[in-house]
Motif scaffolding. Structure first.
Motif, mmCIF file in Angstrom:
data_model
loop_
_atom_site.group_PDB
_atom_site.id
_atom_site.type_symbol
_atom_site.label_atom_id
_atom_site.label_comp_id
_atom_site.label_asym_id
_atom_site.label_seq_id
_atom_site.Cartn_x
_atom_site.Cartn_y
_atom_site.Cartn_z
ATOM 1 N N UNK A 1 0.848 -1.189 0.000
ATOM 2 C CA UNK A 1 0.000 0.000 0.000
ATOM 3 C C UNK A 1 0.880 1.234 0.000
ATOM 4 N N UNK A 2 0.539 2.186 -0.810
ATOM 5 C CA UNK A 2 1.273 3.440 -0.859
ATOM 6 C C UNK A 2 0.952 4.255 0.389
ATOM 7 N N UNK A 3 1.977 4.818 0.999
ATOM 8 C CA UNK A 3 1.757 5.656 2.180
ATOM 9 C C UNK A 3 1.204 7.019 1.784
ATOM 10 N N UNK A 4 1.557 7.481 0.605
ATOM 11 C CA UNK A 4 1.119 8.794 0.129
ATOM 12 C C UNK A 4 -0.305 8.756 -0.413
ATOM 13 N N UNK A 5 -0.648 7.685 -1.087
ATOM 14 C CA UNK A 5 -1.968 7.560 -1.709
ATOM 15 C C UNK A 5 -2.625 6.292 -1.214
ATOM 16 N N UNK A 6 -3.924 6.224 -1.341
ATOM 17 C CA UNK A 6 -4.645 5.036 -0.919
ATOM 18 C C UNK A 6 -4.772 4.078 -2.101
ATOM 19 N N UNK A 7 -3.649 3.456 -2.447
ATOM 20 C CA UNK A 7 -3.650 2.519 -3.574
ATOM 21 C C UNK A 7 -2.501 1.537 -3.426
ATOM 22 N N UNK A 8 -2.557 0.474 -4.236
ATOM 23 C CA UNK A 8 -1.490 -0.528 -4.218
ATOM 24 C C UNK A 8 -0.316 -0.074 -5.073
ATOM 25 N N UNK A 9 0.855 -0.589 -4.729
ATOM 26 C CA UNK A 9 2.073 -0.303 -5.476
ATOM 27 C C UNK A 9 2.698 -1.642 -5.863
ATOM 28 N N UNK A 10 3.133 -1.740 -7.102
ATOM 29 C CA UNK A 10 3.742 -2.950 -7.631
ATOM 30 C C UNK A 10 5.141 -2.600 -8.125
ATOM 31 N N UNK A 11 6.103 -3.439 -7.835
ATOM 32 C CA UNK A 11 7.466 -3.182 -8.308
ATOM 33 C C UNK A 11 7.604 -3.632 -9.761
ATOM 34 N N UNK A 12 8.579 -3.065 -10.451
ATOM 35 C CA UNK A 12 8.849 -3.440 -11.834
ATOM 36 C C UNK A 12 9.231 -4.915 -11.927
ATOM 37 N N UNK A 13 10.055 -5.377 -10.984
ATOM 38 C CA UNK A 13 10.480 -6.781 -10.992
ATOM 39 C C UNK A 13 9.307 -7.731 -10.833
ATOM 40 N N UNK A 14 8.348 -7.383 -9.971
ATOM 41 C CA UNK A 14 7.165 -8.219 -9.794
ATOM 42 C C UNK A 14 6.286 -8.199 -11.046
ATOM 43 N N UNK A 15 6.197 -7.061 -11.720
ATOM 44 C CA UNK A 15 5.415 -6.983 -12.958
ATOM 45 C C UNK A 15 6.043 -7.875 -14.029
ATOM 46 N N UNK A 16 7.354 -7.837 -14.131
ATOM 47 C CA UNK A 16 8.059 -8.691 -15.096
ATOM 48 C C UNK A 16 7.847 -10.162 -14.744
ATOM 49 N N UNK A 17 7.948 -10.499 -13.461
ATOM 50 C CA UNK A 17 7.749 -11.881 -13.025
ATOM 51 C C UNK A 17 6.339 -12.362 -13.377
ATOM 52 N N UNK A 18 5.334 -11.502 -13.200
ATOM 53 C CA UNK A 18 3.959 -11.871 -13.536
ATOM 54 C C UNK A 18 3.863 -12.264 -15.016
ATOM 55 N N UNK A 19 4.358 -11.426 -15.922
ATOM 56 C CA UNK A 19 4.247 -11.716 -17.352
ATOM 57 C C UNK A 19 5.108 -12.897 -17.759
ATOM 58 N N UNK A 20 6.253 -13.028 -17.151
ATOM 59 C CA UNK A 20 7.159 -14.135 -17.488
ATOM 60 C C UNK A 20 6.596 -15.475 -17.039
ATOM 61 N N UNK A 21 6.142 -15.563 -15.800
ATOM 62 C CA UNK A 21 5.718 -16.840 -15.229
ATOM 63 C C UNK A 21 4.273 -17.208 -15.525
ATOM 64 N N UNK A 22 3.402 -16.240 -15.687
ATOM 65 C CA UNK A 22 1.975 -16.557 -15.783
ATOM 66 C C UNK A 22 1.357 -16.217 -17.129
#
Length: 95
Positions: free
Chosen positions: A65-86
């Motif tokens: 969760x972002x401390x500045x905004x009320x939303x989720x934050x995803x790292x670039x590495x996790x985004x790459x892992x999502x597309x690569x693995x799934x």
């Protein structure tokens, strides 16, 4: 710029509002758009479940969760892992 290429079809993914179209060739406009659209896809897939728990259980991705905004934050590495693995895609970052 970030490019995601499907391993089987060798076509580039075009993402628009979390959807992809394998019939058209297109690329991400920026690294930020890649991360934001990936996050949108994961949140949509979580449906009524808590998105952070869903992402951890199904994809082994840590949504924070972002401390500045009320939303989720995803790292670039996790985004790459999502597309690569799934999504069976190779992801390239082009300068």
């Amino acid at each position: 710029m970030v490019v995601a290429v499907n391993n089987t079809t060798e076509k580039l993914f075009k993402f628009k509002n979390g959807k992809y179209n394998l019939k058209e060739k297109a690329v991400w406009k920026s690294k930020t758009a890649f991360i934001e659209d990936t996050l949108e896809v994961i949140i949509r897939e979580s449906a009524h479940l808590e998105a952070s728990v869903f992402a951890k259980c199904y994809y082994d991705i840590n949504l924070k969760r972002s401390e500045m905004e009320d939303r989720y934050v995803l790292s670039y590495d996790d985004a790459v892992r999502y597309w690569k693995n799934y999504c069976d895609a190779r992801v390239y970052q082009i300068a």
